[in-house]
Design a protein around this motif. Structure first.
Motif, mmCIF file in Angstrom:
data_model
loop_
_atom_site.group_PDB
_atom_site.id
_atom_site.type_symbol
_atom_site.label_atom_id
_atom_site.label_comp_id
_atom_site.label_asym_id
_atom_site.label_seq_id
_atom_site.Cartn_x
_atom_site.Cartn_y
_atom_site.Cartn_z
ATOM 1 N N SER A 158 6.782 20.666 -7.978
ATOM 2 C CA SER A 158 5.889 20.184 -9.041
ATOM 3 C C SER A 158 6.634 19.218 -9.955
ATOM 4 O O SER A 158 6.610 19.332 -11.169
ATOM 5 C CB SER A 158 5.313 21.351 -9.830
ATOM 6 N N GLU A 159 7.313 18.263 -9.315
ATOM 7 C CA GLU A 159 7.985 17.245 -10.107
ATOM 8 C C GLU A 159 6.940 16.378 -10.796
ATOM 9 O O GLU A 159 5.868 16.158 -10.264
ATOM 10 C CB GLU A 159 8.851 16.362 -9.187
ATOM 11 N N LYS A 160 7.310 15.892 -11.954
ATOM 12 C CA LYS A 160 6.383 15.030 -12.717
ATOM 13 C C LYS A 160 5.946 13.847 -11.876
ATOM 14 O O LYS A 160 4.812 13.399 -11.938
ATOM 15 C CB LYS A 160 7.093 14.516 -13.983
ATOM 16 N N GLU A 161 6.882 13.327 -11.057
ATOM 17 C CA GLU A 161 6.617 12.146 -10.244
ATOM 18 C C GLU A 161 5.469 12.398 -9.253
ATOM 19 O O GLU A 161 4.650 11.520 -9.010
ATOM 20 C CB GLU A 161 7.913 11.769 -9.507
ATOM 21 N N ARG A 164 2.274 12.401 -11.227
ATOM 22 C CA ARG A 164 1.985 11.027 -11.655
ATOM 23 C C ARG A 164 1.361 10.216 -10.507
ATOM 24 O O ARG A 164 0.376 9.515 -10.690
ATOM 25 C CB ARG A 164 3.285 10.348 -12.122
#
Ligand code: C2E
Ligand code: CA
Ligand code: CA
Ligand code: CA
Length: 279
Positions: A158-161, A164
């Protein structure tokens, strides 16, 4: 015993050699196929459970090679992912889907969104969105005509990237699906943070729904929960009438599988459509 051992050794050795020869050939031929744009797409219809209409298609890559014969995506996609060849292959596939979209449009077939399988390797490239948009724009194709199928594993970090990118793809007009749901150990409560349109229940759950009560309960629970989270549910790998009936009772939205059709070359798919509408 010694002889046995040696015999076994040379057996494995021969097999290894043939294996590495095949890998070398595969590598060479894949590179040529990228250059010659030799990948084709077959299309499998998605049928609406409520209306019985064909409401979309999934594009599945097909590769026939002179020397290797027909090589299944199950064989060459993992190899391409290991070697990075998946990026140019994926770009060929997206480009081919655009060309096929234009063909469908010229035949006046307009409401047939195309779902593309996108490898996590391509998705996680920093320029993934630019690369897909560039191909669409070059072909004058609208993003809202395409769906992107990503496996659970692709969005697992669940990386921000990741978030996004998914939000941006959605804003650009793409529909987003989670593929093979149920095989990646993620939960619906985890997936809810993403702007997803469709959840595709993996074939391994659908296979035994008629005979195994616990599979039935799991599929039923997935459908109810997905609906509460405003996702539509697609059942994959449906082969039997009984499965269709059961899935309809459970409120599943769409069905894909050999029961209706295997993936077809574009011209056969358009014939199938005509036949379907006459029914
Ligand atoms: P997937 O995305 O889960 O695709 C579904 C697979 O199940 C396809 O196999 C399809 O032909 C097969 N299938 C559909 N209905 C039935 C059914 O009723 N019964 C059975 N037994 N099988 C059914 P295929 O085309 O061999 O593709 C295998 C996998 O290779 C795909 O799994 C996907 O992960 C990958 N793949 C295929 N095309 C592409 C592509 O264009 N790009 C990428 N990155 N991966 C692809
Ligand atoms: Ca898929
Ligand atoms: Ca799948
Ligand atoms: Ca799969």
């Amino acid at each position: 015993a010694k002889q046995n051992g040696r015999g076994q050794f040379s057996f494995y050795f021969d097999e290894l050699q043939t294996d590495s020869k095949r890998v070398l050939l595969l590598d060479n031929e894949l590179r040529k196929a990228i250059e010659n744009d030799s990948f084709e797409l077959h299309y499998q219809p998605k049928v609406s459970v409520t209306t019985g209409a064909i409401v979309g298609v999934e594009a599945l890559v097909r590769w026939h090679n002179e020397k290797l014969g027909f090589v299944s995506p199950g064989e060459f996609i993992p190899y391409a992912e290991e070697t990075g060849l998946i990026i140019p292959i994926s770009e060929c596939i997206i480009n081919r889907a655009c060309q096929d979209y234009l063909k469908l449009k010229s035949l006046n077939i307009k409401n047939m969104p195309i779902a593309l399988n996108i490898s996590s390797i391509h998705f996680h490239q920093s320029n993934f969105i630019e690369s897909i948009m560039q191909i669409l724009e070059k072909n004058n194709c609208p993003a809202h005509y395409f769906e992107i199928e990503l496996t659970e594993r692709t969005v697992m970090n669940s990386e921000k990237e990741t978030i996004r990118k998914l939000v941006l793809l959605k804003q650009l007009g793409f529909k987003l699906s989670i593929d093979d749901f149920g095989t990646g150990y993620s939960s619906l409560s985890y997936l809810v943070q993403f702007p997803l349109n469709y959840l595709k229940i993996d074939r391994s759950f659908i296979q035994h729904i008629c005979s195994l009560d616990d599979k039935q309960a799991v599929v039923d629970a997935i459908i109810q929960m997905a609906h509460r989270l405003h996702m539509k549910v697609i059942a994959e790998g449906v082969e039997q009438r009984e499965q269709v009936q059961l899935l309809r009772k459970m409120g599943c939205d769409m069905i894909q599988g050999y029961y209706y059709s295997k993936p077809l070359p574009l011209d056969e798919f358009t014939e199938f459509l005509e036949f379907w509408e006459l029914e």
